[in-house]
Design an enzyme around this catalytic site. Structure first.
Site, PDB file in Angstrom:
ATOM      1  N   HIS A  33      -0.058   5.084   6.550  1.00 49.84           N
ATOM      2  CA  HIS A  33       0.646   5.605   5.385  1.00 49.84           C
ATOM      3  C   HIS A  33       1.043   7.065   5.625  1.00 49.84           C
ATOM      4  CE1 HIS A  33      -2.274   2.437   4.305  1.00 49.84           C
ATOM      5  NE2 HIS A  33      -1.189   1.923   3.745  1.00 49.84           N
TER       6      HIS A  33
ATOM      7  N   SER B 243       0.792  -1.230   0.000  1.00 56.68           N
ATOM      8  CA  SER B 243       0.000   0.000   0.000  1.00 56.68           C
ATOM      9  C   SER B 243       0.821   1.274   0.000  1.00 56.68           C
ATOM     10  CB  SER B 243      -0.948   0.008   1.203  1.00 56.68           C
ATOM     11  OG  SER B 243      -0.240  -0.142   2.414  1.00 56.68           O
TER      12      SER B 243
ATOM     13  N   ASP C 287      -2.809   8.742   7.352  1.00 52.68           N
ATOM     14  CA  ASP C 287      -4.024   8.065   7.816  1.00 52.68           C
ATOM     15  C   ASP C 287      -3.785   7.073   8.944  1.00 52.68           C
ATOM     16  OD1 ASP C 287      -2.737   6.003   6.524  1.00 52.68           O
ATOM     17  OD2 ASP C 287      -4.228   5.736   4.944  1.00 52.68           O
TER      18      ASP C 287
END
Length: 370
Positions: free
Chosen positions: A341, A34, A338
């Site tokens: 990340h 991610s 967040d």
């Protein structure tokens, strides 16, 4: 000086000094999780699980709308592609017709070890997405006819491309931590994780890749999400001087040490290749150690920009993108976007360090001048 301005000056100084390399690579191919996903997770997960990062405020800083990136804007590979005159990499599962300048196979949640291993050993209580490193290599293999018309054509194409393999490992270790394993038990999986990464790099080199960037693990023990989830399980002695979880960061450092050693051995086996270790750990720690120099308030250094409240501004019932979560006004004044990340400003700082140093061995720009 605000973090965004500091990072912009650093990155622009890098750009202005290396215009001769702006067209060095003809394409980029990236595998990972991610941290560099540009939309694959949304494609693969949306039909089966709730997805929140396809909603505002994701993408607010640069794109003005969500793009599948888990950030307020661009991620590391965007800045690196831009530096070499390449367009932002499209997610492979979006099936764009033109992949001549590269494609991104990274998927959020991806592991270095095949996911059936975690199911078989009952390390996870759910059905994971089939998005591991080997799966992504398979996607690349399937796409080769669109990239090149023959084996020699692919070897030539790959020799002029920049590859990223990673970051991988964070999700593997998170699965094992979440299964209640001890630090030593988690440590015992590091050799297999590293071995899978190295095998992937070797496979790419054997198919013609010359330039391969291999990022290590970030200091996940400083993640607002992890800090929140483990807050009831840890005693004061388990935190370091920065307020991060010592055991998780020790595993990350051990992973990075083993990965660097393995890369060194691989260089000896393939002396023609330029295998770059990209340090994902030190740039984050450098900001956490001296936040004010980067425009980050000390009280916010371990807090997330976009969240739903709490000590670290991360709340499992109101994660970024969900109702109840809000974003800070200036993401560049935060390290974390967040909870897991990073903000675009943080990614830009890391990308600069990978391009020109000091956060890469060797820096990408030095590697292409060998």
């Amino acid at each position: 000086m605000e973090l965004s301005l500091v990072f912009s000056l650093l990155f622009l100084s890098c750009l202005h000094g290396v215009s001769s390399e702006s067209r060095y690579f003809t394409s980029m191919f990236t595998l990972g999780d991610s941290y560099i996903d540009t939309g694959n997770f949304v494609v693969i997960a949306a039909p089966v699980v709730p997805v929140w990062h396809d909603k505002p405020p994701y993408g607010m800083t640069f794109f003005g709308h969500p793009t599948g990136r888990l950030s307020d804007g661009r991620v590391t590979i965007d800045f690196i592609a831009e530096h070499f005159g390449l367009p932002p990499l499209q997610a492979s599962l979006l099936n764009h017709s033109d992949v001549s300048k590269g494609v991104n196979f990274a998927v959020g949640g991806a592991t270095a070890i095949d996911v059936d291993f975690y199911e078989r050993n009952k390390l996870i209580p759910f059905k994971p997405l089939n998005n591991s490193l080997n799966v992504q290599l398979g996607w690349l293999e399937e796409l080769k006819p669109s990239i090149c018309n023959s084996t020699e054509g692919c070897r030539d194409c790959f020799s002029k491309a920049l590859f990223f393999v990673g970051e991988f490992g964070v999700n593997d270790y998170n699965f094992i931590w979440s299964a209640g394993k001890t630090e030593q038990e988690v440590m015992s999986y590091v050799p297999e994780v590293v071995d899978n990464i190295i095998k992937a790099v070797e496979r790419l080199i054997n198919e013609g890749a010359v330039y391969v960037v291999v990022p290590g693990n970030p200091p996940n023990g400083c993640s607002p999400t992890i800090l929140t989830l483990r807050s009831s399980l840890n005693q004061t002695g388990n935190y370091d001087h920065l307020g991060c979880l010592s055991d998780i960061n020790r595993v990350a450092r051990h992973h990075n040490s083993m990965l660097r050693e393995a890369i060194s051995a691989l260089r000896g086996k393939y002396p023609h290749a330029r295998i770059i270790f990209a340090d994902f750990y030190r740039p984050i720690i450098s900001i956490l150690q001296n936040p004010e120099s980067f425009g980050v308030a000390s009280q916010d250094v371990l807090r997330t920009c976009c969240g739903g409240g709490g000590v670290y501004n991360w709340n499992s019932s109101a994660v970024c993108g969900m109702p109840g979560a809000t974003a800070c006004k200036d993401p560049s004044a935060f390290v974390s976007w967040d909870g897991v990340h990073y903000t675009e400003a943080t990614y830009q700082y890391i990308a600069k360090g990978w391009l020109s140093g000091p956060f890469a061995d060797p820096p990408i720009l030095r590697a292409i001048r060998y």
